[in-house]
Design an enzyme around this catalytic site. Sequence first.
Site, PDB file in Angstrom:
ATOM      1  N   SER A 144      35.185  -2.169 -64.809  1.00  0.00           N
ATOM      2  CA  SER A 144      35.005  -2.436 -66.242  1.00  0.00           C
ATOM      3  C   SER A 144      33.575  -2.252 -66.714  1.00  0.00           C
ATOM      4  O   SER A 144      33.331  -2.284 -67.926  1.00  0.00           O
ATOM      5  CB  SER A 144      35.452  -3.858 -66.556  1.00  0.00           C
ATOM      6  OG  SER A 144      36.796  -4.007 -66.176  1.00  0.00           O
ATOM      7  N   HIS A 148      46.192 -10.136 -74.439  1.00  0.00           N
ATOM      8  CA  HIS A 148      45.064 -10.588 -75.263  1.00  0.00           C
ATOM      9  C   HIS A 148      45.392 -10.661 -76.737  1.00  0.00           C
ATOM     10  O   HIS A 148      44.620 -11.188 -77.525  1.00  0.00           O
ATOM     11  CB  HIS A 148      43.861  -9.660 -75.077  1.00  0.00           C
ATOM     12  CG  HIS A 148      43.289  -9.680 -73.699  1.00  0.00           C
ATOM     13  ND1 HIS A 148      43.479  -8.645 -72.790  1.00  0.00           N
ATOM     14  CD2 HIS A 148      42.563 -10.628 -73.043  1.00  0.00           C
ATOM     15  CE1 HIS A 148      42.884  -8.936 -71.660  1.00  0.00           C
ATOM     16  NE2 HIS A 148      42.332 -10.153 -71.781  1.00  0.00           N
ATOM     17  N   CYS A 175      39.277  -6.403 -72.103  1.00  0.00           N
ATOM     18  CA  CYS A 175      40.679  -6.051 -72.333  1.00  0.00           C
ATOM     19  C   CYS A 175      40.926  -4.598 -71.933  1.00  0.00           C
ATOM     20  O   CYS A 175      40.354  -3.669 -72.486  1.00  0.00           O
ATOM     21  CB  CYS A 175      41.006  -6.228 -73.813  1.00  0.00           C
ATOM     22  SG  CYS A 175      42.635  -5.591 -74.243  1.00  0.00           S
TER      23      CYS A 175
END
Lengths: 375, 675
Positions: free
Chosen positions: B346, B389, B402
């Site tokens: 990420s 989310h 997310c």
Amino acid sequence: MELDNSRTQRTFTWTARVLSALQMDGPLLAGLGLLALISLIVLYSASSANMSVVLSQALKFLFSAVVMLAVAQLPRRLIRNSAPWLYGVGLLLLVLVMIKGSSALGAQRWLDLKIIRFQPSEIMKLAMPLLCAWYVHERPLPPSLKDVLVLTIIILVPTALIAKQPDLGTAILVLAAGGVALILAGLQKRYILGVLLLMIPAAWIGWTHMHDYQRQRVVTFLNPQSDPLGSGYHIIQSQIAIGSGGVFGKGYLNGSQAQLEFLPERATDFIFAVIGEEWGLLGLITILLLYAFIIGRCLYIAANAQDTFSRILSGSLGLTFAVYVFVNTGMVTGLLPVVGVPLPLISFGGSSMVTLMAGFGIVMAIHARRRLVGR
Amino acid sequence: MLYTARIKDHHSEQKLFVQRSVIAGLIIICVILTLISRLVWLQVLHYDYFAEQSAGNRIRFEPLPPSRGLILDRDGVPLALNSPSYQLELTREQVPDIDATLQGLANLQLLDREDLPTLKRDILRRRSFEAVPVKLSLNDDELARFAVRRQDFPGVEIKPRLSRRYPLGVSGVHAIGYVGIISEADQKVLDADEYAGTALVGKAGVEKRYESVLHGKAGYQQLLVNAQGRRVDQPGAHSSELRRKEPTAGNDLFLTIDERLQSAVEEMLREQKTDANGNTYIDQKRAAVIAIDPNNGDVLAFVSTPGFDPNLFGRGLSNAQYRELVNDADKPMYDRVMRGVYPSGSTIKPFMAMAGLYYNVVTPTTSEYCPGYFRLPGVARPWTDLHVHGAVSMVTAIKVSCDVYFYSLANQLGIDRIHDYLSEFGFGQLTGLDIDGELPAVLPSTAWKRDYFKRKEAQQWFTGDTISVGIGQGYLTVTPLQLAHAVATLSKHGQGYKPRLIHAVRNSVTGEVNELPPVPLDPVKVRDDSSWDAVIQGMEEVAKPGGTAASFASAPYTVGAKTGTAQVHGLAVGEKYNASQLAERLRDNALFIAFAPVEQPRVAVAVVVENGGHGGTAAAPIARRIFDLMLLTPEQLAAQEAKRQSIEKRITPTTTPTRPSPSAHIPAATEPIVE
């Protein structure tokens, strides 16, 4: 002043008397003594300040001087009559050494007589001029063709035996001793010319019969750089030593080529280069002039000798000495190929010194007897 | 009458003799003149030539090796210096039997038997009069052992030399590099004159790249030698002319590295533990940490663990020691910072967001609905997220990481636009750090896939390939160096600097310090400057309570950060791990990028802990420590330390290494700085 003068005079006269009583020739003795002194001084440097080498050389000089003195006392007749015997014994020993000599450095030169080892070829250096002078003594001169042929055989047989040992240096000297005797005896010019022409095929025959190392020396002489670390090394290093000495030299004990061991055989065959490096051009010219004086004195004695035998003998002894000097200096300066000939009376070594001094003893004997025979 | 003509005529004979003698005398004079002219030729006309030849004979040049430049940290703490040591040197031409000599030295345990063939080859390669070092840095014991048997080894000598010493050992080894014995390959590129007498040359890192600066200039001294080449000490006519040229020491290098930061990080990655049998051991994490000053590209910390002791190489590493280093499963020689190629996880998301804004695919305010998965039309299997989310804006998407938001963003961008924009931050390329060996990793594109795969059917780019790139998986890989450089560039709103390890050179002669100017790179292109604010705001949220990196919750400065957790794709073919290690080595890699303070960035970091699990827990505390050391005042730091110790006291009973417990060897997630 006058008193001093007369004292000097008296000393001089006294010295001359002593010398003449000992059958010695003053000028020749002085020249030889000077050479001996120079030899000891130079050897001290060439041996890297090794006093025992100098002492050993001094002892050899002393012994040789005694031999010279002894020879000088011999009656001329005895000297003359001994010639064929000496030659015969020399020839016999050469043959003997050929059959069973002890080998040093791959060459059979030495004869071991238990007490001393000596080179029979040294006898020939004296026997050759003796026999030549003896042979022409009774015969009319210039020599006839028959005499020339006999003399040629007398000269060539021992020369060939010595060259076969192999000892090229001594062979050349023995050949020269016979040769100059022949020429001084009045060998006709046409024979001299013929011999010179014969040299060409002789050189070719010599080349084909040479040992490899001898042939290598000739090649190296013509082009030292062909093997700078092998057989060319001697020539290159000795020329560097002489050349770097310049006019005045690097100074006594300061020759780097000699002191740092770049120069090989610096106490023996290449001692001339040591003098050149440390004493320069002036030192070398001095040495050459000293040699010239000794040679000249021998020729002078010869010219004043009473009979053919004495003339030819002392003349050829003097000229052989000259050949000796020139073969060595020519080699060290790079004018001639490397042949194992020491610088006479300066190089370290005893065998040739004894022969040389005995030779000078003969010359002195001849000189001393001149008045006795006189008119 | 013919007979009477042959009667001896004494008078004419004497005349003939005198005539011949005169001719002989003339010949002798000619010969003497020839000799003298030869002597004049030698001693007068060619005197200069022979004098030079004679000097060349007796004078030998001995090289004087220069002392190598020092390597200092940015504050002048020495990291590599020279210390006197003794080494064994062998001169081939003076050794009667090389094999026997080497065997003899091996029998004295001065050499490793296994190294003898290589050593012999080295010796034979050098010139016969050159002294070849066969054993470096002898210790007292070895010195004594050799000294006793010295006479058995003609041609082998003990020589005092300067050897390289790294006082901090393993610290910063991958950046600093090390020196080693000059190899056959080195010899081909090095100037033989400059390196005569030098045994060591830079082999890696700064030592290698800055070899020409560090080495200096060799000097020489003239020695008087005899015909055998041996040195003669003769204080006389010859020695006055001997010349000597002193060597010039190499220049000193100031690294950009802050040794205080460097060791603090290394300390955190090393933990003393106790195994089931009660033996303590050091648990060395496999990790890469790099901190960069965004204002100039200075690398403040460069940590790749585990490392190795660079002093081993300068001492002459034996084959066995070298094999051990190379075959270590943890690969200590491997530089994880610039050669470690990892999936970014990420941590790529902030840059992906920047790409979205640039191509106007998203705006800071538009929201995406996250149902917990992402579906491509026509593809049966969905891309999943850990959580549902709901509606997420860009800031929230970065904050909570997310995946669905970024699957969709990547899908809309397409791989080539992702490639083009991420290139602006330096991904997929070498950053240009000033040491060798950097890898570019992979920033995929359709063109890349076409070139990379040989089989035709594998060359085509699928939309599905793009989706995983959106969250830093798939073909996308990065190096920690690239990550840190990208974060530094992002923190400065697109103004990047070429990363560097050297910021100044000190001239060893004048002492003058020459500061090297930073090298600014082309700024990253943006649609609108407000793009930075949206992404950086998202990164700030990450470091706040509720974000993925809670370690920074109480920090007295502002932080922008992003965590990452990347799957390990499996082990490379041929890698051997024992069974007990296997489970650990399949765990996810923990990644973390951050910079601080947000308003005036002073430090940007990238952390990768291999198999460390989640980035927020395994990697973030390291970044926190770096920021504290860089940004807090000494008083604040002291307070911080006190607090940490009180926490440690509280948790001591459960983690004490001295009390063996069945779970003791399982790495505990101790995070001293977590409040």
